[in-house]
Design a protein around this motif. Structure first.
Motif, mmCIF file in Angstrom:
data_model
loop_
_atom_site.group_PDB
_atom_site.id
_atom_site.type_symbol
_atom_site.label_atom_id
_atom_site.label_comp_id
_atom_site.label_asym_id
_atom_site.label_seq_id
_atom_site.Cartn_x
_atom_site.Cartn_y
_atom_site.Cartn_z
ATOM 1 N N VAL A 396 49.947 42.021 95.034
ATOM 2 C CA VAL A 396 49.027 41.001 95.529
ATOM 3 C C VAL A 396 49.572 40.482 96.856
ATOM 4 O O VAL A 396 50.737 40.079 96.949
ATOM 5 N N LEU A 397 48.727 40.505 97.881
ATOM 6 C CA LEU A 397 49.066 39.974 99.194
ATOM 7 C C LEU A 397 48.271 38.688 99.403
ATOM 8 O O LEU A 397 47.061 38.658 99.138
ATOM 9 N N VAL A 398 48.926 37.660 99.877
ATOM 10 C CA VAL A 398 48.268 36.359 100.017
ATOM 11 C C VAL A 398 48.460 35.826 101.431
ATOM 12 O O VAL A 398 49.605 35.727 101.917
ATOM 13 N N TYR A 399 47.351 35.497 102.063
ATOM 14 C CA TYR A 399 47.372 34.818 103.356
ATOM 15 C C TYR A 399 47.071 33.348 103.099
ATOM 16 O O TYR A 399 46.078 33.001 102.446
ATOM 17 N N MET A 509 43.487 36.101 98.807
ATOM 18 C CA MET A 509 44.357 36.943 97.987
ATOM 19 C C MET A 509 43.775 38.356 97.950
ATOM 20 O O MET A 509 42.620 38.550 97.547
ATOM 21 N N VAL A 510 44.558 39.336 98.375
ATOM 22 C CA VAL A 510 44.121 40.731 98.386
ATOM 23 C C VAL A 510 44.867 41.482 97.280
ATOM 24 O O VAL A 510 46.095 41.481 97.245
ATOM 25 N N GLN A 511 44.102 42.105 96.407
ATOM 26 C CA GLN A 511 44.691 42.834 95.277
ATOM 27 C C GLN A 511 44.801 44.313 95.606
ATOM 28 O O GLN A 511 43.847 44.943 96.061
ATOM 29 N N LEU A 512 45.994 44.884 95.374
ATOM 30 C CA LEU A 512 46.219 46.318 95.511
ATOM 31 C C LEU A 512 46.495 46.862 94.117
ATOM 32 O O LEU A 512 47.538 46.575 93.520
ATOM 33 N N VAL A 513 45.564 47.636 93.588
ATOM 34 C CA VAL A 513 45.650 48.114 92.208
ATOM 35 C C VAL A 513 46.444 49.416 92.158
ATOM 36 O O VAL A 513 46.259 50.305 92.989
ATOM 37 N N LEU A 527 40.110 42.243 106.340
ATOM 38 C CA LEU A 527 39.658 41.654 105.077
ATOM 39 C C LEU A 527 40.023 40.176 104.995
ATOM 40 O O LEU A 527 39.211 39.340 104.553
ATOM 41 N N ILE A 528 41.224 39.853 105.427
ATOM 42 C CA ILE A 528 41.661 38.464 105.379
ATOM 43 C C ILE A 528 40.853 37.610 106.338
ATOM 44 O O ILE A 528 40.384 36.520 105.988
ATOM 45 N N LEU A 542 40.634 29.184 97.026
ATOM 46 C CA LEU A 542 41.189 30.517 96.843
ATOM 47 C C LEU A 542 40.056 31.535 96.769
ATOM 48 O O LEU A 542 39.059 31.319 96.075
ATOM 49 N N PHE A 543 40.244 32.660 97.489
ATOM 50 C CA PHE A 543 39.252 33.735 97.432
ATOM 51 C C PHE A 543 39.979 35.050 97.187
ATOM 52 O O PHE A 543 40.955 35.376 97.870
ATOM 53 N N LEU A 544 39.507 35.787 96.190
ATOM 54 C CA LEU A 544 40.129 37.049 95.810
ATOM 55 C C LEU A 544 39.361 38.215 96.404
ATOM 56 O O LEU A 544 38.146 38.313 96.269
ATOM 57 N N VAL A 545 40.095 39.117 97.065
ATOM 58 C CA VAL A 545 39.525 40.335 97.622
ATOM 59 C C VAL A 545 40.143 41.523 96.896
ATOM 60 O O VAL A 545 41.373 41.640 96.821
ATOM 61 N N ALA A 546 39.327 42.382 96.326
ATOM 62 C CA ALA A 546 39.829 43.609 95.714
ATOM 63 C C ALA A 546 40.090 44.607 96.821
ATOM 64 O O ALA A 546 39.166 45.079 97.482
ATOM 65 N N GLY A 547 41.379 44.941 97.033
ATOM 66 C CA GLY A 547 41.757 45.792 98.161
ATOM 67 C C GLY A 547 41.288 47.204 98.034
ATOM 68 O O GLY A 547 41.233 47.797 97.012
#
Length: 547
Positions: A396-399, A509-513, A527-528, A542-547
């Motif tokens: 998880v990457l968070v800006y 928050m960018v998710q890397l699965v 994306l950010i 908070l906003f979640l982005v599926a990477g």
């Protein structure tokens, strides 16, 4: 199995078939032996049967045979069988006397014996026994391995257990490795060996020399070696070690060479480091009247073990920071012995470690934010690229970005603005440490956080709590009247007076699965940028982005 080389290091003998003898469980069998006073005989029979099966399957002295010893029998273990070159490892528990180490130093023709502490980390007396009678191996309990890839607390504890063992020069075995993610985490933390269903299940037949599964995992790991590991390779001194069973007189020959280093590592027959010997410890013998004759006299013991002192041991893949920590923690240390797959590779002297430390601090300072002392853009970019490359785990990457920071800074002054930035950065450092993650300062009021092994839902929970805590703590930056009112007035970029809420931070928050295609660095930045506004408008910021 050696984690970095995939070579089979040993096999553990398992007792099966107690049901046919009329016992409800293995524990019932041993309890009956205890009650009948037949425990030593049972242990002797089990050892003989295990050795026979091991040899029949192609076992040699180059591969260890691990045997579990009942706590009540640890002081009565029979010696290795006569005439068999078998390298036994007795596994002991946290109680009872330590088994003898007959032949450990190579002087017993019946074979070699080492000791392993089983279930390391869960027994109340483990660390006391570790200091009182250091074994050759510590087997880290499955409780610390299971799900370690998704549990930051476990990962932190596992890293400490491995580091503590290596500081004492002991090899580590991760027990119960069942998934590839657990394998990679254990290996990346510097564990020497692994055991578990992922690598092989109990069975008979011929013994393999290497683990095909481990070799496959190593081949499929596309992460490039770290710069720190490359630097370690450059600075390692390839000092030829002395064998532990060498005669003491060998030291006179070795240090008699004017080009010899001031210390020499000592290894056993399997290439496993046992410590090092300092030249200065020989001076009482060299400069005394009969010292050299004593060293050559076999009657006073004729192996090097009397001169060997402990030395910290690190795997070649150990993070540079941990190598430096081990060196700093070891009192009067001459350096660190470097191993790969548990076997000696070279020696990192104190001078080289000081040089590494200086380079590390210099590189950190160049890219460090002067206010918060957090890593800057170069380190952040390197971290993102490393996580994008590592496709075996969830990341998880968070800006993180302050809301309305400019009006706050303009109205209350830059000193209060700096206090707000420092308050947040300190809390971010604590959060990153708790998550086993990475925190960075992009610049101004923009920050970065990354974490590996946690699901997006779990990370979201932690972030929401973190952002809420900062929002509450930031109220201390205002006077009582402003706090009670919940807003302040300041000019916007066009010079118009507006009302602004109290400070808070928003996060994208960018998710890397794991296993899924990964976006590149530029795509992540886009994306950010696209979702910053959505994060500021969200109720929980908070906003979640599926990477």
């Amino acid at each position: 199995m050696q984690m970095r080389t995939a070579r089979v290091h040993g096999h553990e003998a398992l007792l099966r078939g107690w049901e046919a003898a009329g016992f409800a469980s293995l524990a019932a069998l041993f309890q009956a032996a205890v009650d009948e006073g037949a425990l030593p005989a049972l242990e002797a029979y089990i050892q003989a049967a295990a050795v026979a099966a091991f040899l029949a399957a192609g076992g040699t002295a180059e591969v260890r045979l691990f045997l579990n010893i009942h706590p009540l029998a640890q002081g009565q273990v029979p010696p290795p069988p006569q005439g068999e070159q078998v390298h036994l490892v007795y596994e002991t528990t946290g109680t009872g006397p330590i088994p003898t180490r007959a032949g450990r130093d190579g002087g017993d023709r019946r074979g070699r014996v080492d000791i392993a502490f089983d279930r390391f980390g869960v027994g109340v007396a483990d660390f006391q026994r570790l200091l009182a009678s250091p074994p050759s191996y510590v087997k880290i309990d499955r409780a610390f391995i299971s799900g370690v890839d998704g549990d930051q607390a476990k990962r932190a504890l596992l890293g400490q257990l491995i580091g503590s063992a290596h500081a004492l020069g002991l090899a580590t075995i991760a027990v119960g490795v069942e998934t590839s993610r657990e394998f990679y985490v254990c290996r990346d933390l510097g564990c020497d060996h692994a055991q578990g269903f992922l690598l092989g299940r109990p069975g008979g037949g011929l013994l393999a020399e290497a683990s095909e599964i481990a070799e496959s995992l190593t081949r499929s790991d596309r992460r490039r070696p770290s710069d720190a590991r490359q630097r370690l390779f450059e600075l390692i001194e390839r000092i030829a070690p002395l064998p532990l069973e060498a005669p003491k007189a060998k030291l006179l020959e070795y240090f008699g060479n004017l080009a010899a280093p001031p210390v020499v590592p000592v290894v056993d027959r399997a290439g496993v480091p046992r410590g090092l010997i300092r030249e200065r410890h020989l001076k009482p013998f060299v400069y005394s009247r009969y010292g050299t004759e004593i060293l050559r006299n076999r009657a006073f013991g004729n192996t090097l073990k009397d001169f060997v002192i402990p030395c910290p041991v690190c795997d070649i893949g150990t993070p540079l920071e941990r190598v430096i920590e081990l060196f700093a923690e070891a009192a009067d240390s001459d350096g660190v012995i470097i191993v790969e797959g548990g076997e000696y590779v070279g020696f990192l002297s104190s001078q080289s470690l000081v040089r590494l430390l200086h380079e590390h601090r210099l590189a950190t300072a160049v890219d460090q934010n002067p206010l918060t002392r957090l890593p800057g853009n170069n380190a952040i970019t390197a971290q993102v690229e490393a996580l994008v490359t590592d496709g075996e785990r969830d990341h998880v990457l968070v800006y993180l970005d302050f809301d309305n920071f400019k009006p706050f800074n303009d109205y209350f002054g830059f000193r209060q603005g700096d206090r707000a930035i420092l308050m947040f950065s300190e809390q971010l450092k604590v959060q990153a440490s708790a998550l086993g993650g990475f925190a960075g300062h992009i610049g101004g009021d923009d920050f970065f956080l990354s974490c590996s092994g946690l699901t997006a839902d779990r990370m979201r929970e932690r972030l929401v709590a973190f952002l809420g805590r900062f929002r509450s703590d930031a109220e201390s930056l205002y006077d009582v009247e402003t706090r009670e009112r919940g807003w302040f007035e300041a000019k916007d970029r066009e010079g118009r007076v507006r009302r602004y809420p109290l400070l808070r931070v928003s996060a994208v928050m960018v998710q890397l699965v794991a296993g899924a295609p990964r976006p590149g660095l530029e795509t992540l930045v886009e994306l950010i940028a696209v979702h910053k506004t959505a994060a500021k408008a969200a109720p929980d910021n908070l906003f979640l982005v599926a990477g």
